[in-house]
Scaffold this motif. Structure first.
Motif, PDB file in Angstrom:
ATOM      1  N   ALA A  96       0.850  -1.196   0.000  1.00 55.18           N
ATOM      2  CA  ALA A  96       0.000   0.000   0.000  1.00 55.18           C
ATOM      3  C   ALA A  96       0.878   1.235   0.000  1.00 55.18           C
ATOM      4  O   ALA A  96       1.834   1.336   0.774  1.00 55.18           O
ATOM      5  N   LYS A  97       0.540   2.179  -0.873  1.00 53.35           N
ATOM      6  CA  LYS A  97       1.312   3.418  -1.002  1.00 53.35           C
ATOM      7  C   LYS A  97       0.369   4.589  -0.774  1.00 53.35           C
ATOM      8  O   LYS A  97      -0.499   4.866  -1.599  1.00 53.35           O
ATOM      9  N   GLU A  98       0.543   5.252   0.361  1.00 49.31           N
ATOM     10  CA  GLU A  98      -0.256   6.451   0.623  1.00 49.31           C
ATOM     11  C   GLU A  98       0.571   7.670   0.246  1.00 49.31           C
ATOM     12  O   GLU A  98       1.721   7.807   0.662  1.00 49.31           O
ATOM     13  N   LEU A  99      -0.009   8.539  -0.560  1.00 40.85           N
ATOM     14  CA  LEU A  99       0.675   9.754  -0.999  1.00 40.85           C
ATOM     15  C   LEU A  99       0.403  10.870  -0.006  1.00 40.85           C
ATOM     16  O   LEU A  99      -0.728  11.037   0.455  1.00 40.85           O
ATOM     17  N   LEU A 100       1.455  11.612   0.345  1.00 45.69           N
ATOM     18  CA  LEU A 100       1.311  12.743   1.259  1.00 45.69           C
ATOM     19  C   LEU A 100       1.917  13.990   0.627  1.00 45.69           C
ATOM     20  O   LEU A 100       3.054  13.956   0.151  1.00 45.69           O
ATOM     21  N   VAL A 130      -2.438   0.822  -4.416  1.00 48.63           N
ATOM     22  CA  VAL A 130      -2.167  -0.492  -3.835  1.00 48.63           C
ATOM     23  C   VAL A 130      -1.785  -1.447  -4.947  1.00 48.63           C
ATOM     24  O   VAL A 130      -2.322  -1.377  -6.057  1.00 48.63           O
ATOM     25  N   MET A 131      -0.830  -2.338  -4.654  1.00 48.20           N
ATOM     26  CA  MET A 131      -0.517  -3.425  -5.578  1.00 48.20           C
ATOM     27  C   MET A 131      -0.649  -4.753  -4.841  1.00 48.20           C
ATOM     28  O   MET A 131      -0.331  -4.856  -3.650  1.00 48.20           O
ATOM     29  N   PHE A 146      -2.738  -3.616  -9.932  1.00 50.46           N
ATOM     30  CA  PHE A 146      -2.488  -2.256  -9.450  1.00 50.46           C
ATOM     31  C   PHE A 146      -3.815  -1.511  -9.325  1.00 50.46           C
ATOM     32  O   PHE A 146      -4.650  -1.567 -10.228  1.00 50.46           O
ATOM     33  N   PHE A 147      -3.978  -0.815  -8.210  1.00 52.92           N
ATOM     34  CA  PHE A 147      -5.261  -0.190  -7.898  1.00 52.92           C
ATOM     35  C   PHE A 147      -5.058   1.235  -7.397  1.00 52.92           C
ATOM     36  O   PHE A 147      -4.130   1.511  -6.647  1.00 52.92           O
ATOM     37  N   ASN A 148      -5.960   2.105  -7.805  1.00 56.78           N
ATOM     38  CA  ASN A 148      -5.935   3.495  -7.347  1.00 56.78           C
ATOM     39  C   ASN A 148      -7.245   3.800  -6.640  1.00 56.78           C
ATOM     40  O   ASN A 148      -8.320   3.607  -7.212  1.00 56.78           O
TER      41      ASN A 148
END
Length: 194
Positions: A96-100, A130-131, A146-148
């Motif tokens: 999971a990649k949260e953008l800040l 998320v991947m 891959f999901f946005n």
């Protein structure tokens, strides 16, 4: 004879429950899909293993960075445990990649002054990607989906369809360091394998 049959039946039940528990334990993953095949937004991902925080600010990319935010990146704990032992991402891995966004800058390059010195500092959440590793479900994109969930402030979308190959998978295929993952940018993963 009845006691013997009762004992055998009881032993079978105990072994069956133990086998089910072992099977459940061996399942890796935090991915939950709904009936439409959409990935549900992972819950409590910020409690997973934090693996890195890459940053490619606009100030260092002529004002046109593809992802100018901090990327706070997490991996589900059970997948991390397998990676730690084997150096491989198991089926069921979720990253999971949260953008800040960066905090309001003091300088044109996006940096600001802080008690620790001039630098770049994370601010408000502004997106979620998320991947998921599932080779049977995502065979066309090297086993990863891959999901946005939105590039905006929370709340994020509750579910998301897999992105088309050209949106994410193509870049990961061409540039990722290991199994579709940019491991060189995640120090926690690199320390494990040295």
């Amino acid at each position: 004879m009845k006691v013997k049959i009762l004992f055998v039946s009881l032993l079978f039940c105990v072994l069956s429950v133990a086998s089910q528990a072992e099977e459940k334990q061996s399942t890796i993953g935090a991915a939950v899909f709904n009936a439409k095949g959409e990935l549900m937004l992972p819950k409590n991902f910020q409690e997973w293993i934090f693996i890195g925080a890459p940053l490619t600010p606009n100030g260092l990319n002529n004002g046109q960075a593809a992802f100018p935010e901090f990327h706070h990146v997490y991996i589900n704990s059970d997948a991390y445990a397998v990676y730690k032992q084997t150096g491989q991402f198991p089926e069921g891995t979720v990253i999971a990649k949260e953008l800040l966004l960066m905090q309001k800058p003091d300088y044109k390059d996006g940096s600001k002054n802080a008690p620790s010195g001039r630098g770049f500092f994370a601010g408000q959440a502004h997106g979620m990607d998320v991947m998921v590793k599932d080779s049977s479900r995502f065979a066309k994109t090297n086993g990863w989906g891959f999901f946005n969930f939105g590039h905006h402030a929370p709340p994020y979308e509750k579910s998301a369809m897999a992105a088309p190959e050209e949106a994410c998978a193509a870049c990961h295929t061409a540039n990722a360091h290991k199994d579709m993952v940019f491991t060189n940018y995640y120090p926690v993963l690199n320390l494990l394998r040295n």
